[in-house]
Design a protein around this motif. Sequence first.
Motif, short mmCIF file in Angstrom:
data_model
loop_
_atom_site.label_atom_id
_atom_site.label_comp_id
_atom_site.label_asym_id
_atom_site.label_seq_id
_atom_site.Cartn_x
_atom_site.Cartn_y
_atom_site.Cartn_z
N PHE A 1 11.21 22.68 -7.20
CA PHE A 1 11.19 21.94 -6.01
C PHE A 1 12.75 21.31 -6.27
O PHE A 1 13.29 21.24 -7.42
CB PHE A 1 10.11 20.69 -5.95
CG PHE A 1 8.86 21.13 -6.01
CD1 PHE A 1 8.21 21.43 -4.87
CD2 PHE A 1 7.82 21.48 -7.22
CE1 PHE A 1 6.96 21.82 -4.51
CE2 PHE A 1 6.73 21.70 -7.13
CZ PHE A 1 6.27 21.83 -5.73
N TYR A 2 13.25 21.01 -5.12
CA TYR A 2 14.50 20.12 -5.15
C TYR A 2 14.08 18.64 -4.71
O TYR A 2 13.05 18.70 -4.10
CB TYR A 2 15.52 20.39 -4.13
CG TYR A 2 16.27 21.91 -4.47
CD1 TYR A 2 16.35 22.44 -5.83
CD2 TYR A 2 17.18 22.44 -3.73
CE1 TYR A 2 17.05 23.54 -6.09
CE2 TYR A 2 17.85 23.46 -4.08
CZ TYR A 2 17.97 23.95 -4.94
OH TYR A 2 18.48 25.19 -5.48
N VAL B 1 10.86 21.75 -12.05
CA VAL B 1 10.21 23.17 -12.48
C VAL B 1 8.69 22.91 -12.80
O VAL B 1 8.54 22.21 -13.83
CB VAL B 1 10.94 24.00 -13.29
CG1 VAL B 1 10.02 25.20 -13.45
CG2 VAL B 1 12.26 24.37 -12.97
N VAL B 2 7.60 23.30 -12.04
CA VAL B 2 6.18 22.97 -12.73
C VAL B 2 5.49 24.30 -12.87
O VAL B 2 5.39 25.21 -11.97
CB VAL B 2 5.58 22.24 -11.44
CG1 VAL B 2 4.22 21.91 -11.70
CG2 VAL B 2 6.33 20.86 -10.97
N ARG B 3 4.68 24.17 -13.91
CA ARG B 3 4.02 25.56 -14.24
C ARG B 3 2.79 25.61 -13.23
O ARG B 3 2.26 24.76 -12.64
CB ARG B 3 3.29 25.15 -15.69
CG ARG B 3 2.57 26.42 -16.21
CD ARG B 3 2.38 26.40 -17.75
NE ARG B 3 1.94 27.72 -18.25
CZ ARG B 3 2.26 28.24 -19.31
NH1 ARG B 3 3.10 27.45 -20.24
NH2 ARG B 3 1.90 29.30 -19.83
N GLY B 4 2.59 26.95 -12.80
CA GLY B 4 1.31 27.11 -12.04
C GLY B 4 0.11 26.95 -12.67
O GLY B 4 0.04 26.57 -13.72
N ASP C 1 -1.67 16.20 -16.50
CA ASP C 1 -1.47 17.07 -17.47
C ASP C 1 -0.84 18.36 -17.21
O ASP C 1 -0.33 19.15 -18.09
CB ASP C 1 -2.71 17.52 -18.35
CG ASP C 1 -3.54 16.19 -19.00
OD1 ASP C 1 -2.64 15.48 -19.20
OD2 ASP C 1 -4.61 16.13 -19.15
N ARG C 2 -0.48 18.59 -16.04
CA ARG C 2 0.35 19.88 -15.53
C ARG C 2 1.60 19.84 -16.27
O ARG C 2 2.37 18.80 -16.07
CB ARG C 2 0.51 20.04 -14.19
CG ARG C 2 1.19 21.23 -13.60
CD ARG C 2 0.15 22.49 -13.65
NE ARG C 2 -0.88 22.35 -12.72
CZ ARG C 2 -0.75 22.95 -11.41
NH1 ARG C 2 0.14 23.65 -11.03
NH2 ARG C 2 -1.79 22.82 -10.43
N GLU C 3 2.19 20.76 -16.86
CA GLU C 3 3.56 21.02 -17.57
C GLU C 3 4.57 21.08 -16.53
O GLU C 3 4.39 21.92 -15.66
CB GLU C 3 3.40 22.41 -18.73
CG GLU C 3 4.76 22.37 -19.09
CD GLU C 3 4.91 23.74 -19.98
OE1 GLU C 3 5.62 23.89 -20.73
OE2 GLU C 3 3.92 24.43 -20.07
N ALA C 4 5.61 20.44 -16.92
CA ALA C 4 6.72 20.35 -16.01
C ALA C 4 8.01 20.12 -16.58
O ALA C 4 8.11 19.91 -17.89
CB ALA C 4 6.30 19.37 -14.82
#
Length: 285
Positions: free
Chosen positions: A170-171, A233-236, A191-194
Motif C-alpha cells: 500500500f501507499y 508491506v503487509v504479509r498475506g 499480529d499480522r506481520e508488516a
Amino acid sequence: MHKEGAVMATTRAGTLYVVATPIGNLGDLGARAREVLSSVDAICAEDTRHTRQMLVALGIERPLLALHEHNEGEIAWKLVERLRAGDRLALVSDAGTPLVSDPGYRLVREVRAAGLAVSPIPGACAAIAALSVAGIPSDRFCFEGFLPAKASARRERLAALARETRTLVFYESSHRIEESLADLVAAFGADREAVLARELTKLFETVLGDTLEGIAAKVAADDNQRKGEFVLVVRGCEDDTAARLLEGQRLYAKLAEHLKPSVAAKLAADLSGAPRKSLYGGGEG
C-alpha cells in the motif's frame, strides 16, 4: 548497431518514452533516462513545477507539458498527433515509475492504439523498493496503491482484502497513516506481520518491521514517523481458518443489514466456510 546493453545514442522519432525518475535521491537516475530526458522534444509531467526543479538540478532544459488526471483525456490525442508528426516525447510522474498510482495510462493506451511506439525507461519504484527491503515473501504480491480517503470506504476495502494470501503493498500519506494503520489492525488482526517504509532513498529514510499493532504504536509514539511518504508491506493471510473466519464475518455484517441474523449467518457460513456459530450465537431460527 549499438552493443547489447549500451546507452542508446539517440531517441527515435515518433516514440513516447515512459521514464522512471528518482523517488528521492537524484543519484538514482540512470544514464539512459538522463539521455532520453535531455534529447526528447518535450516532457509530459504530472506537476511541471516539480519536474522543472528536478531537471534544473540535473542540468537538463526541455519544454514541459502538463499531463495530469484532470486533463489527460483531453490532450492525449494532441500528443498522439505530435508523435505522428515525428516528435519524441517523454512521460514522467512526480517521482518513481509513471502509471504506478500516477496518471499516464490513458496516454499510453492512445499511443499504442495509434500504432506508435511506447518505450519504457526503467528505474525507481517505491513499491518495489519497499518490497526489496521488507523481508516479507515477495514471490507473489498484490499492489493496492492508496487506500480510499473516506473511512467507510477504506474499511470496506480492507475487509475485502483480509483473506488475501499474497503479500500486500500500500501507499499512504502522512495525513492518514495513523488512521489507516488502525483500520488495518481491525481488519487484518493485531499480529499480522508488516513493514512500514518511510521516505525511501531520502535523508530520513526509516524501515520499521513489526506486527501491524507494533508499527501503529511506534508511529503513534514518534512524531517523525508520521512525516513523509509511506509504503506499507503487509504479509498475506497464512491461516486458512482465520481467513475463512474473517471473510465470514465480513459477509455476515453485510448480509445482516438485510436479512434475519440466523439466515445471514447461514449464508455467510456457506459462502466462506467459516463455522456458523462463530458468526451468530442465536438458535437455529
